[in-house]
Design a protein around this motif. Structure first.
Motif, PDB file in Angstrom:
ATOM      1  N   GLU A  41     -33.690-112.700 -43.605  1.00 46.85           N
ATOM      2  CA  GLU A  41     -35.014-112.155 -43.328  1.00 46.85           C
ATOM      3  C   GLU A  41     -35.071-111.402 -41.995  1.00 46.85           C
ATOM      4  OE1 GLU A  41     -37.472-112.213 -45.522  1.00 46.85           O
ATOM      5  OE2 GLU A  41     -36.078-113.224 -46.883  1.00 46.85           O
ATOM      6  N   LYS A  42     -34.045-111.564 -41.174  1.00 40.97           N
ATOM      7  CA  LYS A  42     -34.015-110.868 -39.890  1.00 40.97           C
ATOM      8  C   LYS A  42     -33.424-109.474 -40.062  1.00 40.97           C
ATOM      9  CE  LYS A  42     -33.598-115.104 -37.140  1.00 40.97           C
ATOM     10  NZ  LYS A  42     -32.772-115.850 -36.154  1.00 40.97           N
ATOM     11  N   GLU A  43     -33.480-108.694 -38.986  1.00 40.07           N
ATOM     12  CA  GLU A  43     -32.928-107.342 -39.028  1.00 40.07           C
ATOM     13  C   GLU A  43     -31.401-107.400 -39.047  1.00 40.07           C
ATOM     14  OE1 GLU A  43     -34.641-104.570 -36.243  1.00 40.07           O
ATOM     15  OE2 GLU A  43     -36.458-105.783 -36.064  1.00 40.07           O
ATOM     16  N   ASN A  44     -30.780-106.211 -39.041  1.00 41.93           N
ATOM     17  CA  ASN A  44     -29.316-106.135 -39.068  1.00 41.93           C
ATOM     18  C   ASN A  44     -28.704-106.944 -37.941  1.00 41.93           C
ATOM     19  OD1 ASN A  44     -28.821-104.036 -41.197  1.00 41.93           O
ATOM     20  ND2 ASN A  44     -30.141-102.844 -39.844  1.00 41.93           N
ATOM     21  N   LEU A  45     -27.870-107.913 -38.279  1.00 40.45           N
ATOM     22  CA  LEU A  45     -27.248-108.769 -37.282  1.00 40.45           C
ATOM     23  C   LEU A  45     -25.734-108.569 -37.267  1.00 40.45           C
ATOM     24  CD1 LEU A  45     -29.217-112.104 -37.859  1.00 40.45           C
ATOM     25  CD2 LEU A  45     -29.561-110.417 -36.035  1.00 40.45           C
ATOM     26  N   CYS A  46     -25.142-108.825 -36.098  1.00 36.42           N
ATOM     27  CA  CYS A  46     -23.692-108.709 -35.907  1.00 36.42           C
ATOM     28  C   CYS A  46     -23.148-110.016 -35.337  1.00 36.42           C
ATOM     29  CB  CYS A  46     -23.357-107.575 -34.938  1.00 36.42           C
ATOM     30  SG  CYS A  46     -23.953-105.943 -35.414  1.00 36.42           S
ATOM     31  N   LEU A  47     -21.897-110.316 -35.657  1.00 39.38           N
ATOM     32  CA  LEU A  47     -21.209-111.461 -35.078  1.00 39.38           C
ATOM     33  C   LEU A  47     -20.304-110.960 -33.957  1.00 39.38           C
ATOM     34  CD1 LEU A  47     -20.228-114.403 -34.907  1.00 39.38           C
ATOM     35  CD2 LEU A  47     -18.601-113.883 -36.753  1.00 39.38           C
ATOM     36  N   TYR A  48     -20.553-111.474 -32.741  1.00 37.66           N
ATOM     37  CA  TYR A  48     -19.766-111.083 -31.574  1.00 37.66           C
ATOM     38  C   TYR A  48     -18.920-112.261 -31.095  1.00 37.66           C
ATOM     39  CZ  TYR A  48     -22.923-107.036 -31.072  1.00 37.66           C
ATOM     40  OH  TYR A  48     -23.641-105.887 -31.283  1.00 37.66           O
ATOM     41  N   GLY A  49     -17.685-111.989 -30.718  1.00 35.71           N
ATOM     42  CA  GLY A  49     -16.874-112.939 -29.969  1.00 35.71           C
ATOM     43  C   GLY A  49     -16.942-112.538 -28.509  1.00 35.71           C
ATOM     44  N   GLU A  50     -17.353-113.464 -27.647  1.00 40.70           N
ATOM     45  CA  GLU A  50     -17.563-113.132 -26.240  1.00 40.70           C
ATOM     46  C   GLU A  50     -16.300-113.384 -25.417  1.00 40.70           C
ATOM     47  OE1 GLU A  50     -20.187-111.662 -25.443  1.00 40.70           O
ATOM     48  OE2 GLU A  50     -21.580-112.133 -27.069  1.00 40.70           O
ATOM     49  N   ARG A  51     -16.237-112.768 -24.250  1.00 42.55           N
ATOM     50  CA  ARG A  51     -15.085-112.943 -23.367  1.00 42.55           C
ATOM     51  C   ARG A  51     -15.016-114.352 -22.788  1.00 42.55           C
ATOM     52  NH1 ARG A  51     -14.079-108.076 -19.290  1.00 42.55           N
ATOM     53  NH2 ARG A  51     -12.079-109.153 -19.237  1.00 42.55           N
ATOM     54  N   GLU A  67     -20.840 -99.507 -25.233  1.00 44.30           N
ATOM     55  CA  GLU A  67     -19.788 -99.705 -24.241  1.00 44.30           C
ATOM     56  C   GLU A  67     -18.480-100.094 -24.896  1.00 44.30           C
ATOM     57  OE1 GLU A  67     -19.015-102.367 -20.203  1.00 44.30           O
ATOM     58  OE2 GLU A  67     -20.977-102.355 -21.144  1.00 44.30           O
ATOM     59  N   LEU A  68     -18.553-100.872 -25.991  1.00 42.45           N
ATOM     60  CA  LEU A  68     -17.388-101.282 -26.765  1.00 42.45           C
ATOM     61  C   LEU A  68     -17.629-100.961 -28.234  1.00 42.45           C
ATOM     62  CD1 LEU A  68     -16.577-104.851 -25.339  1.00 42.45           C
ATOM     63  CD2 LEU A  68     -15.288-102.753 -24.945  1.00 42.45           C
ATOM     64  N   PRO A  69     -16.576-100.885 -29.051  1.00 39.96           N
ATOM     65  CA  PRO A  69     -16.783-100.765 -30.497  1.00 39.96           C
ATOM     66  C   PRO A  69     -17.692-101.888 -30.994  1.00 39.96           C
ATOM     67  CG  PRO A  69     -14.473-100.446 -29.946  1.00 39.96           C
ATOM     68  CD  PRO A  69     -15.147-100.894 -28.685  1.00 39.96           C
ATOM     69  N   GLU A  70     -18.555-101.576 -31.933  1.00 35.05           N
ATOM     70  CA  GLU A  70     -19.502-102.550 -32.463  1.00 35.05           C
ATOM     71  C   GLU A  70     -18.945-103.246 -33.701  1.00 35.05           C
ATOM     72  OE1 GLU A  70     -22.965-103.537 -31.621  1.00 35.05           O
ATOM     73  OE2 GLU A  70     -21.996-102.948 -29.758  1.00 35.05           O
ATOM     74  N   PRO A  71     -19.242-104.543 -33.884  1.00 33.31           N
ATOM     75  CA  PRO A  71     -18.816-105.227 -35.111  1.00 33.31           C
ATOM     76  C   PRO A  71     -19.644-104.792 -36.312  1.00 33.31           C
ATOM     77  CG  PRO A  71     -20.091-106.708 -33.713  1.00 33.31           C
ATOM     78  CD  PRO A  71     -19.912-105.440 -32.938  1.00 33.31           C
ATOM     79  N   ALA A  97     -11.087-106.679 -38.088  1.00 34.09           N
ATOM     80  CA  ALA A  97     -11.077-105.253 -37.777  1.00 34.09           C
ATOM     81  C   ALA A  97     -11.729-104.981 -36.417  1.00 34.09           C
ATOM     82  CB  ALA A  97     -11.801-104.475 -38.881  1.00 34.09           C
ATOM     83  N   TRP A  98     -12.813-105.694 -36.126  1.00 37.86           N
ATOM     84  CA  TRP A  98     -13.500-105.483 -34.848  1.00 37.86           C
ATOM     85  C   TRP A  98     -12.642-105.936 -33.675  1.00 37.86           C
ATOM     86  CZ3 TRP A  98     -15.687-109.258 -31.378  1.00 37.86           C
ATOM     87  CH2 TRP A  98     -16.399-108.684 -30.324  1.00 37.86           C
ATOM     88  N   LEU A  99     -11.981-107.084 -33.812  1.00 37.46           N
ATOM     89  CA  LEU A  99     -11.127-107.575 -32.729  1.00 37.46           C
ATOM     90  C   LEU A  99     -10.005-106.589 -32.416  1.00 37.46           C
ATOM     91  CD1 LEU A  99     -10.858-111.336 -33.770  1.00 37.46           C
ATOM     92  CD2 LEU A  99     -11.942-110.460 -31.685  1.00 37.46           C
ATOM     93  N   MET A 100      -9.411-106.011 -33.458  1.00 32.69           N
ATOM     94  CA  MET A 100      -8.361-105.019 -33.232  1.00 32.69           C
ATOM     95  C   MET A 100      -8.931-103.763 -32.577  1.00 32.69           C
ATOM     96  SD  MET A 100      -5.438-106.272 -34.102  1.00 32.69           S
ATOM     97  CE  MET A 100      -4.355-104.883 -34.414  1.00 32.69           C
ATOM     98  N   ALA A 101     -10.139-103.382 -33.003  1.00 34.08           N
ATOM     99  CA  ALA A 101     -10.766-102.187 -32.419  1.00 34.08           C
ATOM    100  C   ALA A 101     -11.023-102.377 -30.930  1.00 34.08           C
ATOM    101  CB  ALA A 101     -12.070-101.876 -33.155  1.00 34.08           C
ATOM    102  N   VAL A 102     -11.521-103.557 -30.558  1.00 31.82           N
ATOM    103  CA  VAL A 102     -11.791-103.820 -29.146  1.00 31.82           C
ATOM    104  C   VAL A 102     -10.487-103.852 -28.349  1.00 31.82           C
ATOM    105  CG1 VAL A 102     -12.646-105.539 -27.501  1.00 31.82           C
ATOM    106  CG2 VAL A 102     -13.950-105.042 -29.572  1.00 31.82           C
ATOM    107  N   ALA A 103      -9.460-104.512 -28.898  1.00 31.23           N
ATOM    108  CA  ALA A 103      -8.183-104.618 -28.188  1.00 31.23           C
ATOM    109  C   ALA A 103      -7.591-103.238 -27.918  1.00 31.23           C
ATOM    110  CB  ALA A 103      -7.204-105.477 -28.986  1.00 31.23           C
ATOM    111  N   PHE A 104      -7.607-102.368 -28.916  1.00 29.47           N
ATOM    112  CA  PHE A 104      -6.973-101.069 -28.724  1.00 29.47           C
ATOM    113  C   PHE A 104      -7.915-100.047 -28.083  1.00 29.47           C
ATOM    114  CE2 PHE A 104      -3.837-103.146 -31.226  1.00 29.47           C
ATOM    115  CZ  PHE A 104      -2.647-102.608 -30.729  1.00 29.47           C
ATOM    116  N   PHE A 105      -9.183-100.384 -27.996  1.00 31.90           N
ATOM    117  CA  PHE A 105     -10.084 -99.625 -27.126  1.00 31.90           C
ATOM    118  C   PHE A 105      -9.670 -99.854 -25.673  1.00 31.90           C
ATOM    119  CE2 PHE A 105     -13.855 -99.511 -24.415  1.00 31.90           C
ATOM    120  CZ  PHE A 105     -14.403 -98.277 -24.721  1.00 31.90           C
ATOM    121  N   TYR A 106      -9.410-101.121 -25.321  1.00 29.75           N
ATOM    122  CA  TYR A 106      -8.931-101.436 -23.980  1.00 29.75           C
ATOM    123  C   TYR A 106      -7.541-100.841 -23.729  1.00 29.75           C
ATOM    124  CZ  TYR A 106     -12.583-105.029 -23.375  1.00 29.75           C
ATOM    125  OH  TYR A 106     -13.774-105.702 -23.234  1.00 29.75           O
TER     126      TYR A 106
END
Length: 277
Positions: A41-51, A67-71, A97-106
């Protein structure tokens, strides 16, 4: 903010492992909390892994470009339209896929050897999808915990008599360690360069994957050669031997702000003041 980004293959790998461990807890040990957070029932949600090793379910960043690729966006919408195991597997695929995107963004400024080293390190771990679907066991979790049950980690724990405790942690009548779901404010993740004799006596918080809680500990002894440490769970009646490289790899220890140690001049002054006249 950019100055705090990981830059070397080792730093990026540690960032990857820490974010991954948070998402893995959301999909296993804390799956009920994660399931409830993904309300269709909520709006579009994303799952984030934090530092910090935590996980969050939030709306996507309003910053454009982010600032970073979005999940993956809108994971909550499919929750009730699929079997739970299939939905979790789908979230795991997008999280991989998101974890790899963040890693190779860095890793954009690494050379060929640096990127290959990073990928090789990352590839020593199974994907979240492999763990969630039972195709592989996660090396950072006990076997049962990886399947979503609560198995205590195998640890070398012993009773300790009358340990000397700092004033900040008064002795209780019953020694029961109390954990919290998030690391304390002001803590920072243990890094490879922290492993030195100076770490002896430091206060920290240690994560247990089986119950998803952070427990206060004190580092009693540390061998910088073998990189092994003896820690005491506060209030102080249990101790455990740790392989620090494993703890760093999994992002399972946060250091509390340390009090500055007295310098030689201060210690000499104290000694002189304690002499009898």
């Amino acid at each position: 903010m950019a100055d705090s980004f990981p830059r070397t293959p080792e730093e990026i790998y540690e960032d990857y492992i820490t974010r991954r461990s948070g998402i893995l807890r959301a999909l296993t040990d804390e799956v009920e909390d994660f399931y409830q957070a993904c309300d269709p029932e909520k709006e579009n949600l994303c799952l984030y892994g934090e530092r910090t090793g935590a996980w969050t379910v939030e709306l996507p960043s309003e910053e454009v470009p982010p600032e970073l690729p979005e999940p993956c966006l809108g994971i909550n919408f499919a929750r009730d339209g699929m079997a739970r195991k299939d939905w979790l597997a789908l979230v795991a695929v997008h999280s991989d896929a998101w974890l790899m995107a963040v890693a190779f963004f860095y890793a954009v400024k690494l050379d060929t050897d640096g990127r290959m080293k990073l990928f090789t390190q990352i590839n020593t771990y199974p994907t979240l999808f492999e763990v969630i679907t039972g195709r592989a066991q996660d090396p950072g979790l006990p076997k049962k915990a990886a399947a979503g049950s609560a198995a205590k980690p195998q640890a070398n724990k012993r009773k300790q008599e009358n340990p000397a405790m700092p004033a900040a942690y008064p002795q209780p009548t019953a020694a029961v360690a109390t954990g919290s779901k998030q690391p304390s404010p002001g803590t920072r993740r243990l890094m490879h360069q922290d492993v030195s004799p100076m770490l002896t006596g430091a206060m920290a918080e240690l994560f247990w994957p089986d119950d998803g809680l952070w427990y206060p500990v004190r580092i009693e002894q540390l061998d910088s050669g073998s990189r092994k440490a003896k820690i005491v769970y506060l209030p102080g009646l249990e101790e455990e031997d740790l392989e620090m490289d494993d703890i760093i790899r999994d992002g399972h220890m946060m250091l509390l702000p340390q009090q500055p140690r007295p310098g030689p001049a201060h210690m000499m002054m104290q000694a002189q003041q304690s002499r009898p006249f």
